[in-house]
Motif scaffolding. Structure first.
Motif, PDB file in Angstrom:
ATOM      1  N   ILE A  39      99.798   4.988  76.795  1.00 53.96           N
ATOM      2  CA  ILE A  39      98.568   4.237  76.539  1.00 53.96           C
ATOM      3  C   ILE A  39      98.810   3.230  75.419  1.00 53.96           C
ATOM      4  N   VAL A  40      98.457   1.971  75.682  1.00 57.04           N
ATOM      5  CA  VAL A  40      98.774   0.899  74.737  1.00 57.04           C
ATOM      6  C   VAL A  40      97.554   0.108  74.287  1.00 57.04           C
ATOM      7  N   TYR A  41      96.394   0.388  74.860  1.00 60.15           N
ATOM      8  CA  TYR A  41      95.220  -0.413  74.517  1.00 60.15           C
ATOM      9  C   TYR A  41      93.961   0.395  74.749  1.00 60.15           C
ATOM     10  N   LEU A  42      93.042   0.253  73.813  1.00 62.37           N
ATOM     11  CA  LEU A  42      91.784   0.988  73.916  1.00 62.37           C
ATOM     12  C   LEU A  42      90.649   0.090  73.438  1.00 62.37           C
ATOM     13  N   GLU A  43      89.599   0.012  74.246  1.00 68.71           N
ATOM     14  CA  GLU A  43      88.441  -0.806  73.892  1.00 68.71           C
ATOM     15  C   GLU A  43      87.227   0.107  73.880  1.00 68.71           C
ATOM     16  N   LEU A  44      86.564   0.186  72.723  1.00 72.57           N
ATOM     17  CA  LEU A  44      85.443   1.116  72.578  1.00 72.57           C
ATOM     18  C   LEU A  44      84.155   0.345  72.278  1.00 72.57           C
ATOM     19  N   PRO A  45      82.983   0.948  72.542  1.00 74.60           N
ATOM     20  CA  PRO A  45      81.708   0.241  72.346  1.00 74.60           C
ATOM     21  C   PRO A  45      81.303   0.203  70.872  1.00 74.60           C
TER      22      PRO A  45
END
Lengths: 128, 373
Positions: A39-45
């Motif tokens: 996993i290389v990217y995470l977008e959270l609210p």
């Protein structure tokens, strides 16, 4: 794979952990991280956002794949684990410990109890 | 029942815990231990890839050279026996049917190694082209089922392979090959690859592939050799900005706009299919350019995402490939954009889901291997 008993699971491979009667922590399962790979990217609210169960709250990307994150419960985003976004690889090493959000709702406990327990999720994963 | 094709190394992939996926109709491992780890093994030591799914078309007999030159853009007449070259098949409009490596195996014998998913179409194209070819017609056969292919790539590749063969690998230069024995098995040992690293591609009989694969795993273990899947193959080629059919290359792109002018020899004798259109395009000047972009923030570009100019209002092109670069630890991509925006340093915006993310046109290859080493 080992699915801890104190957390509950969805068929979309998110998990929820009840931290108080009104709050759950949310993350993705070991099966999810393993299917995604590194996993290389995470977008959270943003904190404060109202979510419905199964609504997309963010995105996780591995080197090869993009995957939506779906909320296991209805509620409001009370906290975001923003440190995780800069080191998303931690999800691969500790999927059931690295939470992404805390969702607050008066019905947290009830909603938590409607999710799959470890045994049910384990057999669900095996059936895939 | 699975309709997917399997290579002769399928059982090896299962034994090694490869995560199998459908890749253009082939059941192949996308990864074993993890894309990042496998990628870095190739950059720092070496890795092996099962690329047996690649297609092999043989053109043999009188007229072979002239026919290869008729169907490919590069000039095969410059090849000595056992030398190889990168090339392309084009249609009459100059669109790319496939990219390939041409190995000259004899004065009148050429092995054309093509993309797996295009093999049937390429073979059909060659057969159709034979009918239109005015010279002596060579034999054209699809030999794909008779070849397994193992790619051994990375700075330790020669050291590992030398333990398995008496062929002096120092005598095989880049883009040359030799016939030899690897663990006693006949192989075409080619110093070619798709990673930017030194390395070899071994063309073998499917029946000997397992023995050679296991030999490489065993002899490479102490230098850190890893079996590598399609995931690492993709990130490795992308860091070098090597094109991939179906991403950068298609029927709708011509060699000039995707930076393949260097393999398009308009002045070679005899002409070739597509020459007329490509010559016209050259006179007009290409309308698009294939450029590398690097992220200035967060967000990974992926194939099909739209690219906008610095004002964010003008749509100038599309991402053809993108990933998080395991070596550079940042998001990189390749995109086909209108001419005028290809200068290094130009700011562009890529639409990732709802939002626009800023990128910069950058020098390629993304990874400077000389500097790294």
């Amino acid at each position: 794979m080992n699915y801890p008993d104190h957390i509950r699971y969805t068929k979309d491979h998110e998990w929820a952990e009840l931290v108080s009667d009104t709050k759950v922590r949310v993350g993705i399962t070991d099966h999810a991280q393993s299917s995604l790979g590194d996993i290389v990217y995470l977008e959270l609210p943003k904190v404060g956002r109202e979510l419905k169960a199964q609504e997309t709250f963010g995105v996780v990307e591995s080197i090869k794949a993009v995957s939506d994150l779906l909320s296991p419960v209805d509620g409001k985003v009370a906290e975001v684990n923003s440190g995780l976004a800069s080191e998303p690889g931690r999800i691969n090493t500790n999927p059931h410990g690295e939470w992404m959000l805390v969702i607050e709702t008066s019905t947290a406990k009830f909603q938590f109890q409607t999710l799959m327990d470890a045994a049910a999720y384990s057999s669900f994963v095996k059936s895939l | 029942m699975s309709m997917l094709k399997r290579t002769s190394l399928f059982e090896e992939h299962q034994r090694l815990g490869g995560k199998m996926v459908d890749f253009g109709g082939w059941e192949l491992p996308v990864q074993y231990s993890g894309v990042t780890q496998e990628h870095l093994a190739v950059r720092n030591a070496c890795g092996i890839f099962d690329v047996s799914h690649m297609g092999e078309l043989l053109v043999k007999g009188p007229g072979a050279l002239e026919f290869v030159n008729f169907v490919t853009t590069n000039d095969a007449s410059t090849l000595s026996v056992f030398q190889a070259q990168y090339s392309a098949f084009c249609n009459e409009s100059g669109g790319i049917i496939d990219d390939l490596v041409v190995y000259r195996l004899g004065q009148e014998e050429f092995l054309l190694v093509v993309n797996a998913s295009n093999t049937e179409r390429d073979f059909q194209h060659l057969t159709n082209s034979l009918a239109r070819f005015s010279g002596i017609r060579p034999d054209v056969t699809n030999e794909s089922a008779n070849y397994a292919q193992i790619a051994l790539q990375g700075p330790k590749a020669a050291e590992v392979l030398q333990k398995l063969t008496q062929t002096d690998l120092k005598k095989i230069s880049t883009y040359w090959s030799a016939e030899g024995l690897v663990l006693g098995e006949k192989a075409l040992i080619a110093r070619t690859g798709y990673t930017g690293e030194d390395g070899f591609e071994l063309y073998l009989s499917p029946s000997s592939s397992q023995k050679v694969w296991r030999g490489l795993l065993e002899k490479g273990a102490d230098v850190g050799l890893l079996p590598c899947g399609l995931g690492a193959r993709d990130t490795l080629r992308l860091e070098m900005k090597y094109s991939l059919y179906g991403h950068e290359l298609s029927d709708e792109t011509n060699p000039l706009e995707v930076g393949l002018g260097w393999i398009t020899k308009l002045s070679k004798p005899g002409g070739f299919i597509g020459k007329g259109s490509i010559s016209d395009l050259k006179l007009q000047g290409p309308k698009r350019a294939l450029v590398g972009i690097a992220s200035l923030g967060r967000g990974i570009p992926r194939q099909g995402y739209l690219v906008y100019d610095s004002s964010k209002s003008k749509h100038i092109g599309t991402v053809t490939s993108g990933t998080q670069s395991p070596s550079l630890k940042k998001a990189i991509g390749v995109c086909l954009i209108e001419k005028g925006f290809e200068t290094t340093g130009t700011r562009v915006w890529v639409q990732i889901r709802e939002d626009l993310h800023e990128f910069e046109v950058c020098k390629t290859p993304f990874l400077d291997l000389k500097k790294e080493k």
